[in-house]
Scaffold this motif. Structure first.
Motif, mmCIF file in Angstrom:
data_model
loop_
_atom_site.group_PDB
_atom_site.id
_atom_site.type_symbol
_atom_site.label_atom_id
_atom_site.label_comp_id
_atom_site.label_asym_id
_atom_site.label_seq_id
_atom_site.Cartn_x
_atom_site.Cartn_y
_atom_site.Cartn_z
ATOM 1 N N MET A 1 0.842 -1.204 0.000
ATOM 2 C CA MET A 1 0.000 0.000 0.000
ATOM 3 C C MET A 1 0.873 1.248 0.000
ATOM 4 N N GLU A 2 0.539 2.191 -0.839
ATOM 5 C CA GLU A 2 1.277 3.444 -0.893
ATOM 6 C C GLU A 2 0.608 4.473 0.012
ATOM 7 N N PHE A 3 1.384 4.998 0.968
ATOM 8 C CA PHE A 3 0.853 5.990 1.896
ATOM 9 C C PHE A 3 0.718 7.351 1.211
ATOM 10 N N LYS A 4 -0.289 8.094 1.621
ATOM 11 C CA LYS A 4 -0.433 9.481 1.185
ATOM 12 C C LYS A 4 0.542 10.354 1.969
ATOM 13 N N ARG A 5 0.968 11.445 1.362
ATOM 14 C CA ARG A 5 1.871 12.375 2.047
ATOM 15 C C ARG A 5 1.063 13.351 2.904
ATOM 16 N N VAL A 6 1.652 13.784 4.011
ATOM 17 C CA VAL A 6 0.972 14.631 4.995
ATOM 18 C C VAL A 6 1.811 15.888 5.232
ATOM 19 N N VAL A 7 1.163 17.040 5.150
ATOM 20 C CA VAL A 7 1.884 18.306 5.299
ATOM 21 C C VAL A 7 1.251 19.178 6.378
ATOM 22 N N VAL A 8 2.050 20.122 6.850
ATOM 23 C CA VAL A 8 1.612 21.095 7.854
ATOM 24 C C VAL A 8 1.202 22.367 7.133
ATOM 25 N N THR A 9 -0.059 22.792 7.323
ATOM 26 C CA THR A 9 -0.558 23.970 6.605
ATOM 27 C C THR A 9 -1.029 25.097 7.517
ATOM 28 N N GLY A 10 -0.985 24.893 8.827
ATOM 29 C CA GLY A 10 -1.397 25.956 9.737
ATOM 30 C C GLY A 10 -0.861 25.727 11.133
ATOM 31 N N LEU A 11 -0.558 26.828 11.831
ATOM 32 C CA LEU A 11 -0.012 26.755 13.187
ATOM 33 C C LEU A 11 -0.709 27.768 14.091
ATOM 34 N N GLY A 12 -0.868 27.398 15.361
ATOM 35 C CA GLY A 12 -1.417 28.315 16.364
ATOM 36 C C GLY A 12 -0.789 28.024 17.709
ATOM 37 N N ALA A 13 -0.537 29.055 18.496
ATOM 38 C CA ALA A 13 0.124 28.843 19.786
ATOM 39 C C ALA A 13 -0.330 29.850 20.832
ATOM 40 N N LEU A 14 -0.467 29.355 22.039
ATOM 41 C CA LEU A 14 -0.670 30.186 23.230
ATOM 42 C C LEU A 14 0.291 29.641 24.270
ATOM 43 N N THR A 15 1.338 30.398 24.573
ATOM 44 C CA THR A 15 2.419 29.880 25.407
ATOM 45 C C THR A 15 2.822 30.888 26.484
ATOM 46 N N PRO A 16 3.628 30.460 27.437
ATOM 47 C CA PRO A 16 4.110 31.396 28.458
ATOM 48 C C PRO A 16 5.060 32.462 27.914
ATOM 49 N N ILE A 17 5.522 32.316 26.671
ATOM 50 C CA ILE A 17 6.440 33.302 26.098
ATOM 51 C C ILE A 17 5.884 33.920 24.815
ATOM 52 N N GLY A 18 4.581 33.809 24.605
ATOM 53 C CA GLY A 18 3.972 34.430 23.437
ATOM 54 C C GLY A 18 2.601 33.865 23.165
ATOM 55 N N ASN A 19 1.656 34.749 22.851
ATOM 56 C CA ASN A 19 0.271 34.332 22.641
ATOM 57 C C ASN A 19 -0.091 34.176 21.168
#
Length: 417
Positions: A1-19
């Protein structure tokens, strides 16, 4: 079976050093510490009086007063970081098949603040149960992905992974596997945690797990330093949009990186302590490399679990030496927990974001607060101490290890058509 490729298209963060993701990244590369004295409750009688709290987050301004009161902070954080990721990915759900978009979320504990408040209120009362009707749905660990799916109308797979501090690494791996098997087109994935309260700090203090460097909180998180004395508790959330490649290309999405592998293992050793030889950690890194069809020679950067505990840090270095051999001298290693503290179930997500941005920017965030070399560590290993380092980062690996011996490791790669 050939796997599909997976990509990152969006990011979000709420952290102690930046919201936001941008603020988080800028703080990382500039070596900003998020640790300070706790403001959310009275720490007079606590051994540890500091943590890496989220700063300037206005839940009522974001959600409205009525809605905010229905949600535990770990859910508020999840919704906040997810809104940024959805906007970043340019998603218009009216134009997408929402039956094939899912949410897989990680949290090690869930609604600890809600549980604490309700039990304390009951204990102070007259013994008659007068619990808030939102008690259970505010507290349960699976409720964050439920709220995300309700907000955006997403009817794909929806659940929470709970594996302590490996939780959101596991959520990423599960989403990745569903996508490459063709079971969905897209996932909102990541993790959130909100444990900076009396129960969280008191509980970890009782285990002697936290740093007690109350004289200098900003430098208390000292991964790989001789004088490290425990981890610093953190809170927040990280969201990553993972998408099947052809689906992303069809809608013209920007692509940050490609996710190419994930590994999972167990220490099978102790309830809280890692295996003394780093056996499970070594196995999980090897498993991730095998899953990605890569060798240690392919890895440029490892964002380590690196919690700043006396026993945890050496075991992870042993594990990397075992898994990578002499390649360990050619890679950069860094612990971003030196800045964010330990976000427990959210750690894997926010550290995956750091790894993805290291690839995008060819820049390694540092391990700050290094003052004294530990003779237990080979001086030829590049821990990226105190200052960010420029290098081409084609492939990055990010580790997460949790109480119970849970290990999960993820690998991201520069995207190429």
């Amino acid at each position: 079976m050939e796997f599909k490729r997976v990509v990152v298209t969006g990011l979000g963060a709420l952290t102690p050093i930046g919201n936001t993701v941008s603020d988080y990244w800028n703080s990382l590369i500039n070596g900003v510490s998020g640790a300070a004295f706790i403001k959310s409750f009275d720490v007079t009688h606590f051994k540890t009086k500091f943590a890496c709290e989220v700063k300037g987050f206005d839940a009522e301004g974001f959600l409205g007063r009525k809605e905010a009161r229905k949600l535990d902070p770990f859910v508020q954080y999840a919704l906040f970081s997810t809104e940024e990721a959805v906007k970043d990915a340019g998603l218009d759900f009216d134009k997408l098949d929402t039956n094939r978009i899912g949410v897989i979320w990680g949290s090690g504990i869930g609604g600890l603040k809600t549980f604490l408040d309700e039990v304390v209120n009951f204990a102070k009362g007259d013994g008659v149960p007068k619990f808030n009707p939102f008690f259970i749905p505010k507290m349960i660990a699976d409720i964050a992905p439920g709220h995300i799916s309700i907000k955006y109308g997403l009817r794909g797979p929806n659940f929470t992974t709970v594996s302590a501090c490996a939780s959101s690494n596991n959520s990423l791996i599960d989403a990745f596997n569903y996508l490459r098997l063709g079971k969905a087109n897209m996932f909102i994935t990541g993790g959130s945690e909100a444990i900076i309260n009396e129960a969280g700090i008191g509980g970890f203090n009782a285990m002697h797990a936290l740093s007690t460097r109350n004289d200098d909180p900003a430098t208390a998180s000292r991964p790989f330093d001789l004088d490290r004395d425990g981890f610093v508790a953190g809170e927040g959330a990280g969201t990553i949009i993972l998408e099947e490649l052809e689906h992303a290309l069809k809608r013209g999405a920007k692509i940050y990186a490609e996710m190419v592998g994930g590994g999972m293992s167990a220490d099978a050793y102790h309830m809280t302590a890692p295996h003394p030889d780093g056996l499970g950690a070594s196995l999980v890194m090897k498993a991730a490399l095998e899953d990605a069809n890569l060798t240690p020679a392919d890895i440029d950067y490892v964002n380590v679990h690196g919690t700043s505990t006396p026993i945890g840090d050496p075991q992870e270095v042993k594990a990397i030496q075992n898994a990578f051999g002499d390649r360990i001298y050619d890679i950069n290693i860094s612990s971003t927990k030196s800045m964010t503290g330990h976000l427990l179930g959210a750690a894997g997500a926010v550290e995956a974001i750091a790894s993805i941005l290291a690839i995008k920017n060819d820049l390694i965030p540092p391990t700050i607060n290094h003052f004294t070399d530990d003779p237990a560590f080979d001086p030829k290993i590049n821990f990226t101490f105190n200052k960010a380092q420029h290098r081409v980062v084609n492939i990055a690996q990010s580790n997460g290890f949790g109480f119970g011996g849970h290990n999960a490791s993820v690998i991201f790669k520069k995207y190429q058509q």
